[in-house]
Design an enzyme around this catalytic site. Structure first.
Site, PDB file in Angstrom:
ATOM      1  N   TYR A 144      59.255  86.590  24.275  1.00 42.83           N
ATOM      2  CA  TYR A 144      59.899  87.486  23.321  1.00 42.83           C
ATOM      3  C   TYR A 144      58.959  87.673  22.133  1.00 42.83           C
ATOM      4  CZ  TYR A 144      63.364  89.248  19.931  1.00 42.83           C
ATOM      5  OH  TYR A 144      64.035  90.000  18.999  1.00 42.83           O
ATOM      6  N   ASP A 239      50.965  85.298  20.235  1.00 40.45           N
ATOM      7  CA  ASP A 239      52.154  85.400  19.394  1.00 40.45           C
ATOM      8  C   ASP A 239      52.533  83.982  18.955  1.00 40.45           C
ATOM      9  OD1 ASP A 239      55.568  86.675  19.842  1.00 40.45           O
ATOM     10  OD2 ASP A 239      54.624  85.454  18.280  1.00 40.45           O
ATOM     11  N   LYS A 267      58.301  83.025  10.680  1.00 40.21           N
ATOM     12  CA  LYS A 267      58.997  81.747  10.548  1.00 40.21           C
ATOM     13  C   LYS A 267      58.359  80.811   9.519  1.00 40.21           C
ATOM     14  CE  LYS A 267      60.662  82.429  15.239  1.00 40.21           C
ATOM     15  NZ  LYS A 267      62.103  82.610  15.129  1.00 40.21           N
TER      16      LYS A 267
HETATM   17  P1  KE4 Z   1      61.579  88.047  14.078  1.00 38.24           P
HETATM   18  O1  KE4 Z   1      61.434  89.533  14.063  1.00 38.24           O
HETATM   19  O2  KE4 Z   1      62.939  87.591  14.590  1.00 38.24           O
HETATM   20  O3  KE4 Z   1      61.195  87.403  12.725  1.00 38.24           O
HETATM   21  O4  KE4 Z   1      60.483  87.444  15.074  1.00 38.24           O
HETATM   22  C1  KE4 Z   1      60.479  87.906  16.400  1.00 38.24           C
HETATM   23  C2  KE4 Z   1      59.800  86.867  17.277  1.00 38.24           C
HETATM   24  C3  KE4 Z   1      58.497  87.092  17.679  1.00 38.24           C
HETATM   25  N1  KE4 Z   1      57.839  86.195  18.459  1.00 38.24           N
HETATM   26  C4  KE4 Z   1      58.441  85.043  18.850  1.00 38.24           C
HETATM   27  C5  KE4 Z   1      57.685  84.077  19.697  1.00 38.24           C
HETATM   28  C6  KE4 Z   1      59.780  84.771  18.461  1.00 38.24           C
HETATM   29  O5  KE4 Z   1      60.363  83.623  18.873  1.00 38.24           O
HETATM   30  C7  KE4 Z   1      60.468  85.688  17.648  1.00 38.24           C
HETATM   31  C8  KE4 Z   1      61.900  85.455  17.209  1.00 38.24           C
HETATM   32  N2  KE4 Z   1      62.523  84.266  17.696  1.00 38.24           N
HETATM   33  C9  KE4 Z   1      63.952  84.318  17.845  1.00 38.24           C
HETATM   34  C10 KE4 Z   1      64.398  82.989  18.472  1.00 38.24           C
HETATM   35  N3  KE4 Z   1      64.122  82.930  19.844  1.00 38.24           N
HETATM   36  C11 KE4 Z   1      64.630  84.581  16.542  1.00 38.24           C
HETATM   37  C12 KE4 Z   1      66.118  84.349  16.552  1.00 38.24           C
HETATM   38  C13 KE4 Z   1      66.874  85.641  16.530  1.00 38.24           C
HETATM   39  O6  KE4 Z   1      66.501  86.594  17.253  1.00 38.24           O
HETATM   40  O7  KE4 Z   1      67.863  85.674  15.775  1.00 38.24           O
END
Ligand code: KE4
Length: 425
Positions: A144, A239, A267
């Site tokens: 993701y 990523d 994060k």
């Molecule tokens: P954000 O746009 O949510 O800040 O980041 C996206 C993203 C990008 N790359 C990786 C490896 C990620 O894990 C994420 C976001 N992680 C999720 C948890 N699996 C955020 C939680 C959510 O979607 O509320």
């Protein structure tokens, strides 16, 4: 455990916010029941709206690696807020955080701050396409990279595994430029590269995956990706939104001994406030506006309030790298404790862990990619999730997530967590 106030708040929220949440995974759809509304948090503990104390294993999905309401971060934010939160003009603190991040992470000369991991990954792919002049990307099933259109792609039909949208609103035109491979399947990547010769701008990957549970790349796979990218003129995009500043100062590049061409962060780099970033060597980053032709922008990018949280967080981690060792040791202790309990239960399970990332899967096969992660028994996971919650342990409400330890967790917290597991099956 009672959750009446959380349920009442959820019903009210659903009147005004789609699904009652501002990010879908929070809604407990994968595990059933109403989500827990949190009132406040400190250190390793969440305090919910019904007065329950919960030991937290998501740390806001990674950012709060030193625990909630960490004093140096809070104080930095309070002091900065008194002087204004955002100006839409350059400020010194952006350079301070940029310099610190560049000093901690290998193979990057410059970094651009944005407001989320999604924005970081979306912008990095645009830069890779602009720099290489090529359109296609390869991503991996189960990884993701945020909710940008190019990433919301599932395995399509056909031998070449062209992507197809996995969300309405994503066009076929977008999907055709995203090719899908399986994690840890180097031969599949080689086939895609040969079938799309000289058309692939980038391979984007979670170098240690956290969105299928925790999945570790084999050495042959991750080194093989590097070799393919070098040979074919494809950019390797790590990523590190999850792994960056979590696996160590240098993140997964350092932990795996791999040089990526571009690295994305989120994060931890924001210390709990909205910060994303993408970084690379100078010759790539200089293609970005305003110096270069690849456009990318943001009203609140690098705003001093978020920068103050990020700078306080990275300063702590840079000055106290022993935190990473402490986190890894705590994770190993939890892994061993879970293993000791589950090995007595006569049921299939797998535990994957790397650094301070860990996940428990209810399946008899090693979990090495999305297919094997999907074979986990979700009914058993739901029983596990709610059983742990009733014992005051807050885990990610989905089997396809990694748990994130924070260094405020004590060994007693870990023993309580291991003991709680022992009461469920
Ligand atoms: P954000 O746009 O949510 O800040 O980041 C996206 C993203 C990008 N790359 C990786 C490896 C990620 O894990 C994420 C976001 N992680 C999720 C948890 N699996 C955020 C939680 C959510 O979607 O509320």
């Amino acid at each position: 455990m009672i959750y009446q106030r959380s349920s009442a708040l959820f019903n009210e929220a659903k009147k005004y916010i789609p699904g009652g949440v501002n990010s879908p995974v929070r809604a407990f759809k994968a595990v059933g029941g109403d989500p827990i509304f949190v009132k406040e948090a400190k250190g390793a503990y969440l305090y919910d709206e019904d007065g329950n104390r919960l030991i937290d294993f998501i740390a806001s999905w990674g950012p709060l690696i030193l625990g909630h309401a960490y004093e140096p971060v809070i104080n930095a934010v309070i002091e900065k807020a008194k002087k204004g939160t955002s100006f839409g003009m350059p400020t010194e603190i952006e350079t301070e955080l940029a310099k610190l991040a560049v000093s901690m992470v290998p193979n990057i000369d410059k970094i651009r701050f944005v407001n989320s991991g999604t924005e970081a990954c979306m912008s990095a792919v645009r830069l890779a396409r602009g720099y290489t002049g090529k359109d296609k990307i390869i991503k991996f099933a189960g990884c993701y990279h945020g909710h940008s259109d190019s990433f919301l792609i599932q395995a399509g039909s056909g031998a070449v595994t062209f992507g197809s949208p996995n969300s309405p609103g994503v066009t076929q035109g977008t999907a055709k430029d995203t090719l899908l491979a399986d994690y840890n399947d180097l031969e599949g990547v080689k086939k895609l590269v040969q079938a799309n010769k000289d058309e692939i701008a980038a391979i984007i990957i979670e170098p240690v995956a956290g969105n299928m549970g925790c999945i570790i790349p084999t050495d042959a796979f991750i080194h093989g990706l590097r070799e393919i990218c070098t040979q074919e003129g494809i950019l390797l995009l790590f990523d590190e939104v999850m792994t960056g500043f979590r696996l160590g100062k240098g993140g997964a590049q350092e932990a795996l001994g791999i040089k990526a061409d571009m690295v994305m962060f989120g994060k931890v780099i924001g210390g709990g406030l909205p910060v994303g970033a993408f970084a690379a060597r100078e010759e790539i980053m200089n293609h970005l506006a305003p110096d270069g032709p690849v456009y990318q922008a943001g009203t609140l990018s690098g705003n001093p309030l978020a920068m103050s949280a990020g700078l306080a967080m990275l300063t702590e981690l840079n000055n106290r790298p022993e935190v990473f060792t402490s986190l890894a040791e705590k994770t190993k202790y939890l892994h061993q404790g879970f293993d000791a309990v589950m090995s007595q239960k006569g049921m299939p399970y797998q535990i994957n862990s790397f650094g301070s990332m860990i996940s428990l899967h209810f399946t008899d096969q090693p979990v090495v990619d999305f297919k094997t992660s999907s074979k986990g028994n979700n009914e058993t996971f739901k029983k596990y999730f709610h059983g742990m919650l009733k014992k005051g342990i807050y885990l990610p409400p989905s089997a396809f997530e990694s748990y994130f330890l924070n260094d405020a967790l004590s060994y007693k917290d870990l023993d309580d967590t291991i003991d709680a597991l022992n009461t469920i099956f």
